[in-house]
Design an enzyme around this catalytic site. Structure first.
Site, mmCIF file in Angstrom:
data_model
loop_
_atom_site.group_PDB
_atom_site.id
_atom_site.type_symbol
_atom_site.label_atom_id
_atom_site.label_comp_id
_atom_site.label_asym_id
_atom_site.label_seq_id
_atom_site.Cartn_x
_atom_site.Cartn_y
_atom_site.Cartn_z
ATOM 1 C CB THR A 1 -5.873 6.317 3.539
ATOM 2 O OG1 THR A 1 -5.669 4.924 3.230
ATOM 3 C CG2 THR A 1 -6.575 6.976 2.385
ATOM 4 C CD GLU B 1 -6.565 -3.267 -6.399
ATOM 5 O OE1 GLU B 1 -7.200 -2.719 -7.314
ATOM 6 O OE2 GLU B 1 -6.355 -4.496 -6.370
ATOM 7 N NE ARG C 1 -2.178 -11.761 -2.779
ATOM 8 C CZ ARG C 1 -2.193 -13.010 -3.214
ATOM 9 N NH1 ARG C 1 -1.940 -13.997 -2.390
ATOM 10 N NH2 ARG C 1 -2.419 -13.290 -4.477
ATOM 11 C CG ASN D 1 -7.049 -5.426 4.283
ATOM 12 O OD1 ASN D 1 -6.997 -6.328 3.448
ATOM 13 N ND2 ASN D 1 -6.479 -4.248 4.086
ATOM 14 C CG PHE E 1 -3.832 -14.811 4.689
ATOM 15 C CD1 PHE E 1 -3.776 -14.959 3.316
ATOM 16 C CD2 PHE E 1 -3.356 -13.639 5.244
ATOM 17 C CE1 PHE E 1 -3.257 -13.975 2.502
ATOM 18 C CE2 PHE E 1 -2.835 -12.640 4.435
ATOM 19 C CZ PHE E 1 -2.793 -12.812 3.065
ATOM 20 N N GLY F 1 3.898 -16.914 12.198
ATOM 21 C CA GLY F 1 5.133 -16.161 12.014
ATOM 22 C C GLY F 1 5.331 -15.158 13.120
ATOM 23 C CB CYS G 1 -2.724 -2.719 4.166
ATOM 24 S SG CYS G 1 -2.382 -1.609 2.788
ATOM 25 C CE LYS H 1 -3.236 2.291 5.119
ATOM 26 N NZ LYS H 1 -4.588 1.932 4.683
HETATM 27 P P1 NAD Z 1 2.174 4.566 -1.656
HETATM 28 O O1 NAD Z 1 2.689 5.386 -0.558
HETATM 29 O O2 NAD Z 1 2.999 3.480 -2.229
HETATM 30 O O3 NAD Z 1 1.785 5.531 -2.889
HETATM 31 C C1 NAD Z 1 1.097 6.720 -2.757
HETATM 32 C C2 NAD Z 1 1.596 7.715 -3.801
HETATM 33 O O4 NAD Z 1 0.755 8.879 -3.779
HETATM 34 C C3 NAD Z 1 3.016 8.213 -3.543
HETATM 35 O O5 NAD Z 1 3.831 7.991 -4.678
HETATM 36 C C4 NAD Z 1 2.832 9.720 -3.253
HETATM 37 O O6 NAD Z 1 3.896 10.509 -3.700
HETATM 38 C C5 NAD Z 1 1.555 10.009 -4.030
HETATM 39 N N1 NAD Z 1 0.851 11.218 -3.615
HETATM 40 C C6 NAD Z 1 0.649 11.694 -2.368
HETATM 41 N N2 NAD Z 1 -0.045 12.851 -2.413
HETATM 42 C C7 NAD Z 1 -0.293 13.117 -3.707
HETATM 43 C C8 NAD Z 1 -0.968 14.161 -4.412
HETATM 44 N N3 NAD Z 1 -1.516 15.186 -3.752
HETATM 45 N N4 NAD Z 1 -1.017 14.109 -5.746
HETATM 46 C C9 NAD Z 1 -0.453 13.085 -6.422
HETATM 47 N N5 NAD Z 1 0.194 12.064 -5.823
HETATM 48 C C10 NAD Z 1 0.265 12.079 -4.488
HETATM 49 O O7 NAD Z 1 0.763 4.011 -1.162
HETATM 50 P P2 NAD Z 1 0.057 2.633 -1.583
HETATM 51 O O8 NAD Z 1 0.683 1.514 -0.860
HETATM 52 O O9 NAD Z 1 -0.061 2.580 -3.056
HETATM 53 O O10 NAD Z 1 -1.392 2.831 -0.923
HETATM 54 C C11 NAD Z 1 -2.304 3.765 -1.435
HETATM 55 C C12 NAD Z 1 -3.693 3.437 -0.900
HETATM 56 O O11 NAD Z 1 -4.093 2.147 -1.357
HETATM 57 C C13 NAD Z 1 -3.791 3.371 0.619
HETATM 58 O O12 NAD Z 1 -5.060 3.817 1.011
HETATM 59 C C14 NAD Z 1 -3.680 1.900 0.925
HETATM 60 O O13 NAD Z 1 -4.307 1.531 2.131
HETATM 61 C C15 NAD Z 1 -4.422 1.297 -0.247
HETATM 62 N N6 NAD Z 1 -4.031 -0.083 -0.588
HETATM 63 C C16 NAD Z 1 -2.711 -0.434 -0.591
HETATM 64 C C17 NAD Z 1 -2.345 -1.732 -0.958
HETATM 65 C C18 NAD Z 1 -0.901 -2.170 -0.944
HETATM 66 O O14 NAD Z 1 -0.665 -3.358 -1.069
HETATM 67 N N7 NAD Z 1 0.067 -1.278 -0.787
HETATM 68 C C19 NAD Z 1 -3.340 -2.633 -1.353
HETATM 69 C C20 NAD Z 1 -4.669 -2.233 -1.355
HETATM 70 C C21 NAD Z 1 -5.001 -0.950 -0.979
HETATM 71 C C1 UGA Z 2 -2.774 -7.258 2.267
HETATM 72 C C2 UGA Z 2 -3.956 -8.074 1.723
HETATM 73 O O1 UGA Z 2 -3.543 -9.428 1.527
HETATM 74 C C3 UGA Z 2 -4.444 -7.506 0.398
HETATM 75 O O2 UGA Z 2 -5.580 -8.226 -0.049
HETATM 76 C C4 UGA Z 2 -4.826 -6.042 0.605
HETATM 77 O O3 UGA Z 2 -5.221 -5.455 -0.618
HETATM 78 C C5 UGA Z 2 -3.627 -5.293 1.151
HETATM 79 O O4 UGA Z 2 -3.184 -5.906 2.393
HETATM 80 C C6 UGA Z 2 -3.967 -3.889 1.442
HETATM 81 O O5 UGA Z 2 -5.100 -3.556 1.752
HETATM 82 O O6 UGA Z 2 -3.034 -3.108 1.382
HETATM 83 P P1 UGA Z 2 -0.165 -7.099 1.775
HETATM 84 O O7 UGA Z 2 -0.125 -6.148 2.934
HETATM 85 O O8 UGA Z 2 0.556 -6.758 0.530
HETATM 86 O O9 UGA Z 2 -1.690 -7.374 1.362
HETATM 87 O O10 UGA Z 2 0.469 -8.453 2.289
HETATM 88 P P2 UGA Z 2 -0.064 -9.884 2.764
HETATM 89 O O11 UGA Z 2 0.453 -10.899 1.853
HETATM 90 O O12 UGA Z 2 -1.508 -9.877 3.050
HETATM 91 O O13 UGA Z 2 0.716 -10.017 4.156
HETATM 92 C C7 UGA Z 2 0.459 -9.131 5.225
HETATM 93 C C8 UGA Z 2 1.229 -9.559 6.455
HETATM 94 O O14 UGA Z 2 0.703 -10.790 6.977
HETATM 95 C C9 UGA Z 2 2.716 -9.814 6.200
HETATM 96 O O15 UGA Z 2 3.459 -9.338 7.270
HETATM 97 C C10 UGA Z 2 2.799 -11.327 6.103
HETATM 98 O O16 UGA Z 2 4.061 -11.841 6.430
HETATM 99 C C11 UGA Z 2 1.759 -11.729 7.125
HETATM 100 N N1 UGA Z 2 1.198 -13.091 6.891
HETATM 101 C C12 UGA Z 2 0.475 -13.353 5.790
HETATM 102 C C13 UGA Z 2 1.404 -14.082 7.863
HETATM 103 O O17 UGA Z 2 2.072 -13.852 8.890
HETATM 104 N N2 UGA Z 2 0.854 -15.306 7.651
HETATM 105 C C14 UGA Z 2 0.109 -15.603 6.559
HETATM 106 O O18 UGA Z 2 -0.369 -16.758 6.454
HETATM 107 C C15 UGA Z 2 -0.076 -14.602 5.603
#
Ligand code: NAD
Ligand code: UGA
Length: 431
Positions: free
Chosen positions: A87, A152, A155, A209, A250, A254, A261, A264
């Protein structure tokens, strides 16, 4: 145990798939990336994530886990369909839901009666209703379209641990019996389960977040103030953290937060606030402080090398957005590297996980395979990601490689006193 489809096999989808299989469910993971699906079925994990290879192997061996191309094939045999597709940020800051809509349209007519579609991707308030509407418009029998929000909180780098030992599980749903069915998927986890209305569940994700981002910008602002008044932000953060209402986490200053995440999701929350007529000035400040913090690192480095980066060579350690991940999305390190290049510096970088791909994202960046080699004849070293290995480098050797022993430690991971004894000019953040 349930039949589960997980659509999207990225950081969240793959973790969800392997962990649900580990918990005993029958899981089909789906992705559009054929190469990824093929590799996963062979047990190859395409991302760096602790614990994933082991759980993938376990799932494949138990036959409770397999991967297919395309969402429809997976959804047609599932009781629960998790949407884990991207997203990303749209041009106006809003969350781009086109991937979600596309999957909903693709699976609509394949869903069995009673199947629950679960929004696990981060989606703005109203998305549960939206997915319900898109499914209905695409031909799903209306009375059977059940949609829940289940955000979700994992991290990257610790995704498996975070999934299996969550602080909480949030389920947003208008129908309590559906919420109960979803909660049973997590029955074997030792975590509080919070059932709310869909809008509140969706807001919990964004608010969490945004709050974490606020903590980081706050501590970065305090760090900047510490520099002005000769205090040490690490002592300050420690002293604050002992207050249980504040906590230690947190509060690490840095180069500003990054990753796929926080940037966005704060933008999407600001967009949503604006749409509803609320001026979220606090969050605007958080985002501004973060942008300024990236630039502040460039200013520090410029001062360290005598006032201009033009014609200077800078060695960089660390390119990913944080340590223990190979993810480069919205990495502050890359923002800083691009600015150095813009100012006319030659930049040579080393990263343990993300090397070559970074060069494509920052044209002109030279990527090396050896942390010492990139220091050769450089005017300064900038540590941009907190990889543990950087703490234990041989700094006598680094000093010999550099033209002048100068280091900018944007993550405060090095020992300034030891480095100064070794002849370094050291600059950290807020100390
Ligand atoms: P990502 O880009 O790593 O993975 C997304 C996957 O979806 C890709 O492999 C892509 O090929 C696949 N995809 C796209 N369109 C598709 C379709 N039509 N059918 C099947 N597969 C398809 O993304 P992500 O980091 O896993 O994030 C996914 C969502 O979860 C986002 O909304 C993000 O904000 C949320 N989220 C991410 C994290 C994180 O730490 N990355 C943590 C919590 C929530
Ligand atoms: C973050 C959240 O921690 C997760 O709970 C959430 O699910 C996720 O986003 C998401 O929605 O995708 P993530 O992006 O994997 O997880 O990484 P973080 O460990 O949170 O770090 C995010 C950024 O903040 C990094 O650039 C990190 O270096 C920075 N950070 C973190 C700091 O500068 N200081 C801190 O004390 C902690």
């Amino acid at each position: 145990m349930a039949d589960v489809a997980v659509i999207g096999a990225g950081y969240v989808g793959l973790t969800t798939a392997v962990c649900l299989a580990h918990l005993g469910h029958d899981v089909i993971g789906a992705d559009i990336d054929e190469d990824r699906v093929e590799r996963l079925n062979k047990g190859e994990v395409p991302i760096l994530e602790d614990g994933l290879p082991e759980l993938l192997a376990e799932g494949l061996a138990s036959k409770r886990l397999r991967f297919v191309v395309g969402a429809r094939n997976a959804a047609s045999v599932a009781d629960f369909v998790f949407l884990c597709v991207p997203t990303p940020q749209g041009d106006d800051g809003s969350a781009d839901l086109s991937f979600v809509d596309a999957v909903a349209r693709e699976i609509a007519t394949a869903l069995r009666p009673g199947t629950v579609v679960i929004n696990k991707s981060t989606m703005p308030v109203g998305s549960t209703k939206r997915v319900q509407r898109v499914l209905a418009e695409a031909g799903a029998p209306h009375e059977d379209v059940l949609v829940a929000s289940n955000p979700e909180f994992l991290r990257e780098g610790t995704s498996v641990r975070d999934f299996l030992q969550p602080n909480r599980v949030v389920i947003g749903c208008t129908d309590t019996s559906v919420a109960v069915r979803v909660s049973e998927l997590y029955r074997n986890l030792n975590a509080p389960i919070l059932v709310t209305d869909p809008a509140s569940a969706e807001m919990i994700k964004y608010a969490s977040n945004a709050f974490l981002a606020t903590k980081i910008s706050f501590v970065n602002a305090i760090a900047n103030l510490c520099e002005a008044v000769d205090a040490d932000v690490r002592e300050v953060a420690l002293g604050m953290g002992y207050d249980q209402r504040i906590g230690f986490e947190f509060l690490y200053p840095g180069p500003g937060y990054g990753g796929s995440c926080f940037p966005k999701d704060t933008a999407a929350l600001l967009y949503a606030a604006e749409q509803s007529g609320y001026d979220f000035s606090l969050l605007k400040g958080v985002v501004r402080v973060n942008r300024e913090q990236h630039e502040r690192m460039v200013t520090k480095l410029t001062a360290l090398v005598g006032g201009s980066l033009s014609g200077r060579t800078i060695a960089v350690w660390g390119l990913t957005f944080k340590a223990n991940t190979d993810d480069l999305r919205d990495s502050p390190a890359l923002v800083i590297v691009r600015r150095m290049l813009e100012e006319g510096a030659t930049v040579r970088a080393y990263d343990p996980a993300a090397g070559e791909r970074a060069a494509e994202l920052a044209p002109g960046l030279e990527v090396g395979a050896d942390p010492y080699e990139v220091c050769h004849d450089a005017d300064a070293l900038a540590v941009l990601t907190e990889w543990d290995a950087f703490r234990w480098m041989n700094f006598d050797r680094v000093a010999q490689m550099l033209q002048t022993p100068t280091v900018l430690d944007t993550r405060n991971i090095l020992d300034p006193a030891a480095l100064r004894r070794q002849g370094f000019t050291y600059e950290g953040v807020g100390r």
